[in-house]
Scaffold this active site. Structure first.
Site, PDB file in Angstrom:
ATOM      1  N   ASP A  53     -46.256  33.876 -72.081  1.00 45.46           N
ATOM      2  CA  ASP A  53     -45.107  33.112 -72.840  1.00 45.46           C
ATOM      3  C   ASP A  53     -44.917  33.967 -74.336  1.00 45.46           C
ATOM      4  O   ASP A  53     -43.865  33.852 -74.696  1.00 45.46           O
ATOM      5  CB  ASP A  53     -45.542  31.808 -73.113  1.00 45.46           C
ATOM      6  CG  ASP A  53     -45.708  31.297 -71.551  1.00 45.46           C
ATOM      7  OD1 ASP A  53     -45.501  30.062 -71.460  1.00 45.46           O
ATOM      8  OD2 ASP A  53     -46.123  31.874 -70.824  1.00 45.46           O
ATOM      9  N   GLU A 109     -29.185  23.172 -56.395  1.00 44.43           N
ATOM     10  CA  GLU A 109     -29.668  21.747 -57.117  1.00 44.43           C
ATOM     11  C   GLU A 109     -30.324  22.135 -58.475  1.00 44.43           C
ATOM     12  O   GLU A 109     -31.333  22.935 -58.403  1.00 44.43           O
ATOM     13  CB  GLU A 109     -30.428  20.925 -56.176  1.00 44.43           C
ATOM     14  CG  GLU A 109     -30.526  19.628 -56.542  1.00 44.43           C
ATOM     15  CD  GLU A 109     -29.243  18.601 -55.960  1.00 44.43           C
ATOM     16  OE1 GLU A 109     -28.477  19.293 -55.217  1.00 44.43           O
ATOM     17  OE2 GLU A 109     -29.194  17.297 -56.190  1.00 44.43           O
ATOM     18  N   LYS A 152     -35.246  18.276 -49.709  1.00 38.70           N
ATOM     19  CA  LYS A 152     -33.660  17.674 -50.587  1.00 38.70           C
ATOM     20  C   LYS A 152     -34.106  17.489 -52.013  1.00 38.70           C
ATOM     21  O   LYS A 152     -34.712  16.248 -52.408  1.00 38.70           O
ATOM     22  CB  LYS A 152     -33.120  16.410 -49.799  1.00 38.70           C
ATOM     23  CG  LYS A 152     -32.098  15.849 -50.608  1.00 38.70           C
ATOM     24  CD  LYS A 152     -31.232  14.926 -49.472  1.00 38.70           C
ATOM     25  CE  LYS A 152     -29.937  14.281 -49.887  1.00 38.70           C
ATOM     26  NZ  LYS A 152     -30.007  13.981 -51.367  1.00 38.70           N
TER      27      LYS A 152
END
Ligand code: 0OX
Length: 326
Positions: free
Chosen positions: A34, A170, A115
């Protein structure tokens, strides 16, 4: 540093940051630390601030967010973003399968997906470059949130092929990011978000992209809405193609031969939700063959070839402070 050197250095940094970003955020498999990634990003932003005319539209520096917008423009969806019909038990799923089999005139296979409980968005790419990101809105008209979606590290600024394509997916906030954000809000005496879906929606509807950039949002793409000069015979093919382009898809998706396998998949996930790093509110089941989908078509508001099996609301953990009562 002189301009020629700056141009060369910027080109190298862009190349590396895009590659590292893909491995880290799309494949969840970092090839640099990172801190190295952040150091390179800071160097890119510093050189770009010294030579502003060298900034390109798709520079990785968009990840940290640009200037706030006065308001969101409206976007008309060429293909409506429809809602899904619901199923709540096994019988509902078998009824769905019967309607589909009758409509198509022969048995079909299905694609099952988790979902994701987030915010439905549309991403448009022209010649492989990200040009437009929009919310679902009312299904026909959404809001242009391109600047905010550019800060979602797992959304590539350039695809691996120079295609014109519109995909849908999504956007969501991982559970850990949600907990950290709410802790910070409580410490600042601000109202915490009720759930990760609201936190994701709230973050993407900020006019200042620098806020969205700090919210660790993520995305899973789950459908190809439009594609020029390419035929994708099945939904499974569409998911594989999006992944090949460098788009992030959910690896838990499964091709099910028949409704019995669908029911097995649904039952298998009911108790595994707590182990996921993101919230889901059910399973989406789609007829896999695009030809069969076309034959079935749509009702006024939903596709006849897809249904959402809804899980009961995930029981809320009662915290010691009693902040959230189950
Ligand atoms: N929230 C989700 O994870 C999700 C939502 N929608 C769809 O499919 C839409 C697009 C084609 C039929 C309905 N798939 C999903 N995985």
């Amino acid at each position: 540093m002189n301009r020629i050197k700056a141009e060369e250095k910027l080109g190298q940094l862009r190349e590396k940051l895009e590659e590292y970003g893909y491995h880290y955020y799309v494949l969840d498999n970092p090839i640099v630390s990172d801190s190295d990634y952040d150091k390179m990003m800071q160097e890119l932003v510093r050189i770009e601030s010294e030579f502003p005319d060298l900034v390109t539209e798709d520079s990785p520096s968009v990840r940290v967010g640009g200037a706030p917008l006065p308001h969101f423009e409206k976007v008309e969806h060429e293909i409506p973003m429809l809602s899904l019909g619901n199923a709540f038990n096994e019988q509902d799923l078998r009824d769905f399968d019967r309607r589909v089999t009758e409509g198509v005139g022969e048995p079909v296979s299905y694609a099952c997906e988790l979902k994701i409980d987030g915010l439905a968005v549309s991403l448009k790419y022209e010649k492989g470059r990200f040009v437009l990101g929009a919310t679902r809105g009312d299904g026909t008209t959404g809001e242009n949130i391109t600047q905010n979606l550019k800060t979602v590290r797992s959304i590539p600024m350039r695809l691996k092929e120079e295609v014109d394509i519109e995909v849908r997916g999504e956007a969501f906030m991982p559970k850990q990011s949600f907990e950290k954000l709410n802790e910070a809000k409580r410490e600042a005496g601000e109202e915490p978000f009720a759930n990760p879906r609201n936190a994701a929606a709230g973050s993407l509807r900020q006019l200042d992209p620098k806020i969205a950039a700090k919210r660790n949002l993520d995305i899973f793409l789950y459908s190809v809405a439009q594609i020029k000069e390419k035929v994708l015979p099945s939904h499974t093919d569409a998911l594989e193609y999006m992944s090949k382009l460098g788009l992030k898809t959910n690896k838990e998706a499964k091709h099910c031969k028949n409704i019995d396998e669908v029911i097995e998949y649904v039952e298998g996930w009911l108790d595994r939700r707590p182990h996921l790093s993101y919230e889901i509110d059910g399973i989406v089941i789609k007829v896999d063959s695009l030809e069969a989908q076309k034959k079935l078509g749509f009702t006024a508001k939903s596709p006849r070839w897809a249904i959402a099996f809804k899980f009961p609301a995930e029981e809320v953990v009662t915290t010691l402070e009693g902040i959230e009562l189950s």
